[in-house]
Design an enzyme around this catalytic site. Structure first.
Site, mmCIF file in Angstrom:
data_model
loop_
_atom_site.group_PDB
_atom_site.id
_atom_site.type_symbol
_atom_site.label_atom_id
_atom_site.label_comp_id
_atom_site.label_asym_id
_atom_site.label_seq_id
_atom_site.Cartn_x
_atom_site.Cartn_y
_atom_site.Cartn_z
ATOM 1 N N GLY A 33 52.801 -35.382 40.043
ATOM 2 C CA GLY A 33 52.277 -35.551 38.691
ATOM 3 C C GLY A 33 52.678 -36.869 38.075
ATOM 4 N N ASP A 34 53.882 -37.340 38.375
ATOM 5 C CA ASP A 34 54.342 -38.646 37.902
ATOM 6 C C ASP A 34 53.388 -39.726 38.394
ATOM 7 O OD1 ASP A 34 56.258 -40.627 36.850
ATOM 8 O OD2 ASP A 34 56.701 -40.999 38.960
ATOM 9 N N CYS A 35 53.000 -39.642 39.629
ATOM 10 C CA CYS A 35 52.088 -40.622 40.220
ATOM 11 C C CYS A 35 50.701 -40.533 39.581
ATOM 12 C CB CYS A 35 51.997 -40.375 41.728
ATOM 13 S SG CYS A 35 50.874 -41.480 42.571
#
Length: 138
Positions: A26-28
């Site tokens: 999700g960070d990506c």
């Protein structure tokens, strides 16, 4: 060949991914959205690109973004967010307090879960809500 750009996992496979695994992907996804937004709104020098990106992807910024999203989430999305928010972490970056960091982890978990479920339209809806009125600020 697996299409990793447009991945869609089964509910069983997604259920087997840890909270931090969801936050990792999700960070990506979230950073890619931010970078795309910045490019579309005229940031063209390397220095400006980096500072503009950091402005949106830091834990405090993600915590503020999550405040905008909470009223928009359905029950399942709220569950995923809370699952990520309540994840035990080993360290917190120096620029964030623990509350912001947990909220940011929840946001990343949510975006990771949506991505693995191939819910691209929902990702765009939520990201648009976060970035509403931001095109002038970049």
């Amino acid at each position: 060949m697996t299409d990793y750009l447009n991945i869609c996992m089964s509910q069983q496979e997604i259920g087997a991914v840890s909270n931090l695994g969801l936050a990792h992907i999700g960070d990506c996804v979230y950073e890619l959205l931010v970078r795309s937004f910045i490019i579309c709104h005229g940031k063209h020098t390397n220095r400006n690109l980096h500072f503009a990106t950091v402005r949106y992807v830091s834990a405090p910024a993600q915590a503020r973004a999550m405040e905008k999203l909470l009223p928009l989430l359905d029950e399942q999305e709220q569950t995923v967010y809370k699952r990520g928010r309540n994840t035990r972490v080993n360290s917190v970056p120096k620029n964030a307090d623990i509350g912001d960091y947990h909220a940011a982890t929840g946001l990343e978990c949510l975006f990771g879960w949506l991505y693995l479920n191939a819910r691209h339209e929902r990702i765009n809806e939520l990201f648009a809500a976060i970035m509403e009125n931001e095109s002038d600020a970049t």
